[in-house]
Scaffold this motif. Structure first.
Motif, PDB file in Angstrom:
ATOM      1  N   ILE A  10      42.136  23.721  31.674  1.00  0.00           N
ATOM      2  CA  ILE A  10      40.820  23.245  30.841  1.00  0.00           C
ATOM      3  C   ILE A  10      41.868  22.931  30.105  1.00  0.00           C
ATOM      4  CG2 ILE A  10      39.910  24.985  29.575  1.00  0.00           C
ATOM      5  CD1 ILE A  10      40.262  27.728  30.758  1.00  0.00           C
ATOM      6  N   LEU A  11      42.467  22.020  28.915  1.00  0.00           N
ATOM      7  CA  LEU A  11      42.837  21.518  27.522  1.00  0.00           C
ATOM      8  C   LEU A  11      42.542  19.699  27.987  1.00  0.00           C
ATOM      9  CD1 LEU A  11      45.658  23.874  26.280  1.00  0.00           C
ATOM     10  CD2 LEU A  11      43.368  24.202  25.392  1.00  0.00           C
ATOM     11  N   SER A  12      43.424  19.616  29.873  1.00  0.00           N
ATOM     12  CA  SER A  12      43.101  18.900  29.544  1.00  0.00           C
ATOM     13  C   SER A  12      41.209  17.854  29.782  1.00  0.00           C
ATOM     14  CB  SER A  12      43.908  18.265  31.031  1.00  0.00           C
ATOM     15  OG  SER A  12      45.227  18.477  31.438  1.00  0.00           O
ATOM     16  N   GLU A  13      40.874  18.763  30.278  1.00  0.00           N
ATOM     17  CA  GLU A  13      39.421  18.314  30.412  1.00  0.00           C
ATOM     18  C   GLU A  13      38.887  18.442  29.092  1.00  0.00           C
ATOM     19  OE1 GLU A  13      35.125  18.803  30.859  1.00  0.00           O
ATOM     20  OE2 GLU A  13      36.493  20.618  30.068  1.00  0.00           O
ATOM     21  N   VAL A  14      38.923  19.667  28.746  1.00  0.00           N
ATOM     22  CA  VAL A  14      38.464  19.174  26.904  1.00  0.00           C
ATOM     23  C   VAL A  14      38.958  18.044  26.195  1.00  0.00           C
ATOM     24  CG1 VAL A  14      38.114  20.683  24.524  1.00  0.00           C
ATOM     25  CG2 VAL A  14      37.989  22.188  26.858  1.00  0.00           C
ATOM     26  N   ALA A  15      40.043  18.382  26.439  1.00  0.00           N
ATOM     27  CA  ALA A  15      40.565  16.610  25.658  1.00  0.00           C
ATOM     28  C   ALA A  15      39.966  14.988  26.141  1.00  0.00           C
ATOM     29  CB  ALA A  15      41.911  16.517  25.822  1.00  0.00           C
ATOM     30  N   GLY A  58      36.011  30.954  42.262  1.00  0.00           N
ATOM     31  CA  GLY A  58      35.399  31.582  42.599  1.00  0.00           C
ATOM     32  C   GLY A  58      35.626  31.728  40.492  1.00  0.00           C
ATOM     33  N   VAL A  59      36.519  31.764  40.218  1.00  0.00           N
ATOM     34  CA  VAL A  59      37.161  32.733  39.629  1.00  0.00           C
ATOM     35  C   VAL A  59      37.832  31.608  38.327  1.00  0.00           C
ATOM     36  CG1 VAL A  59      39.178  34.093  38.241  1.00  0.00           C
ATOM     37  CG2 VAL A  59      37.753  35.180  40.303  1.00  0.00           C
ATOM     38  N   ALA A  60      38.507  30.965  39.334  1.00  0.00           N
ATOM     39  CA  ALA A  60      39.328  29.195  38.752  1.00  0.00           C
ATOM     40  C   ALA A  60      37.971  28.590  38.254  1.00  0.00           C
ATOM     41  CB  ALA A  60      40.056  29.196  39.479  1.00  0.00           C
ATOM     42  N   TYR A  61      36.999  28.574  38.807  1.00  0.00           N
ATOM     43  CA  TYR A  61      35.955  27.256  38.715  1.00  0.00           C
ATOM     44  C   TYR A  61      35.590  27.760  37.756  1.00  0.00           C
ATOM     45  CZ  TYR A  61      32.225  23.874  38.107  1.00  0.00           C
ATOM     46  OH  TYR A  61      31.693  23.033  38.146  1.00  0.00           O
ATOM     47  N   GLY A  62      35.080  29.213  37.634  1.00  0.00           N
ATOM     48  CA  GLY A  62      34.081  29.675  36.660  1.00  0.00           C
ATOM     49  C   GLY A  62      34.910  30.006  35.324  1.00  0.00           C
ATOM     50  N   ALA A  97      31.528  36.794  27.818  1.00  0.00           N
ATOM     51  CA  ALA A  97      31.057  37.643  28.599  1.00  0.00           C
ATOM     52  C   ALA A  97      31.345  37.351  29.678  1.00  0.00           C
ATOM     53  CB  ALA A  97      30.160  38.488  27.828  1.00  0.00           C
ATOM     54  N   GLY A  98      30.946  36.476  30.456  1.00  0.00           N
ATOM     55  CA  GLY A  98      30.432  36.330  31.707  1.00  0.00           C
ATOM     56  C   GLY A  98      32.262  36.139  32.361  1.00  0.00           C
ATOM     57  N   VAL A  99      32.580  35.220  32.129  1.00  0.00           N
ATOM     58  CA  VAL A  99      34.069  34.891  32.405  1.00  0.00           C
ATOM     59  C   VAL A  99      34.972  36.087  32.272  1.00  0.00           C
ATOM     60  CG1 VAL A  99      36.499  34.178  31.759  1.00  0.00           C
ATOM     61  CG2 VAL A  99      34.627  33.096  31.349  1.00  0.00           C
ATOM     62  N   LEU A 100      34.972  37.286  31.646  1.00  0.00           N
ATOM     63  CA  LEU A 100      34.845  38.638  31.649  1.00  0.00           C
ATOM     64  C   LEU A 100      34.384  39.638  32.957  1.00  0.00           C
ATOM     65  CD1 LEU A 100      36.814  40.739  30.443  1.00  0.00           C
ATOM     66  CD2 LEU A 100      35.966  41.267  29.155  1.00  0.00           C
ATOM     67  N   LEU A 101      33.720  39.321  33.160  1.00  0.00           N
ATOM     68  CA  LEU A 101      32.559  40.221  33.992  1.00  0.00           C
ATOM     69  C   LEU A 101      33.078  38.924  35.304  1.00  0.00           C
ATOM     70  CD1 LEU A 101      29.775  40.897  32.899  1.00  0.00           C
ATOM     71  CD2 LEU A 101      30.609  42.190  33.463  1.00  0.00           C
ATOM     72  N   ILE A 102      33.682  38.013  35.510  1.00  0.00           N
ATOM     73  CA  ILE A 102      34.362  37.456  36.545  1.00  0.00           C
ATOM     74  C   ILE A 102      35.285  37.435  37.213  1.00  0.00           C
ATOM     75  CG2 ILE A 102      34.765  35.374  37.908  1.00  0.00           C
ATOM     76  CD1 ILE A 102      32.152  34.366  36.315  1.00  0.00           C
ATOM     77  N   GLU A 103      36.569  37.981  36.176  1.00  0.00           N
ATOM     78  CA  GLU A 103      37.240  38.388  36.408  1.00  0.00           C
ATOM     79  C   GLU A 103      37.857  39.088  36.932  1.00  0.00           C
ATOM     80  OE1 GLU A 103      41.559  38.737  36.583  1.00  0.00           O
ATOM     81  OE2 GLU A 103      40.669  36.845  36.810  1.00  0.00           O
ATOM     82  N   LEU A 104      36.659  40.053  36.066  1.00  0.00           N
ATOM     83  CA  LEU A 104      36.928  42.083  36.503  1.00  0.00           C
ATOM     84  C   LEU A 104      36.039  42.357  37.739  1.00  0.00           C
ATOM     85  CD1 LEU A 104      36.118  43.434  32.872  1.00  0.00           C
ATOM     86  CD2 LEU A 104      37.946  44.145  34.345  1.00  0.00           C
TER      87      LEU A 104
END
Length: 109
Positions: A10-15, A58-62, A97-104
């Motif tokens: 995530i940090l590499s992509e944002v940078a 799905g979790v990682a990419y989301g 919220a979507g990320v949280l729901l994906i993880e849950l």
């Protein structure tokens, strides 16, 4: 360990994305393209390692995509004085919220 690898992705992509903005703005320093050229492959490498370590695609990419969008929007506000409206802030909250729901949801397969 998988979450550290995903955070690195995530940090590499944002940078890399922020570097792309620095390089492409009028009068921007083209040397920022070096960071772009390094950042994206590093991001994909970290993502591949997180997947290899067992994180579901799905979790990682989301999470990777959603967190990247949210962090880029926030950083663009700070670094480039780009707009961040209430509607955009609501969108970022919904992404969270979507990320949280994906993880849950991933834990209940």
């Amino acid at each position: 360990m998988t979450w550290i690898l995903l955070a690195g992705a995530i940090l590499s992509e944002v940078a890399a994305t922020l570097s792309l903005r620095m390089a492409s703005q009028p009068g921007g320093d083209r040397r920022w393209f070096v960071a772009v050229g390094i950042g994206y492959p590093v991001a994909f490498s970290f993502l591949a390692l997180a997947l290899d370590a067992g994180l579901a695609l799905g979790v990682a990419y989301g999470i990777w995509a959603a967190a990247g969008v949210a962090l880029t929007a926030l950083a663009s506000r700070v670094l480039f004085d780009e707009p961040l409206t209430r509607v955009m802030a609501l969108g970022i909250a919904l992404i969270g919220a979507g990320v949280l729901l994906i993880e849950l949801g991933a834990g209940h397969h």
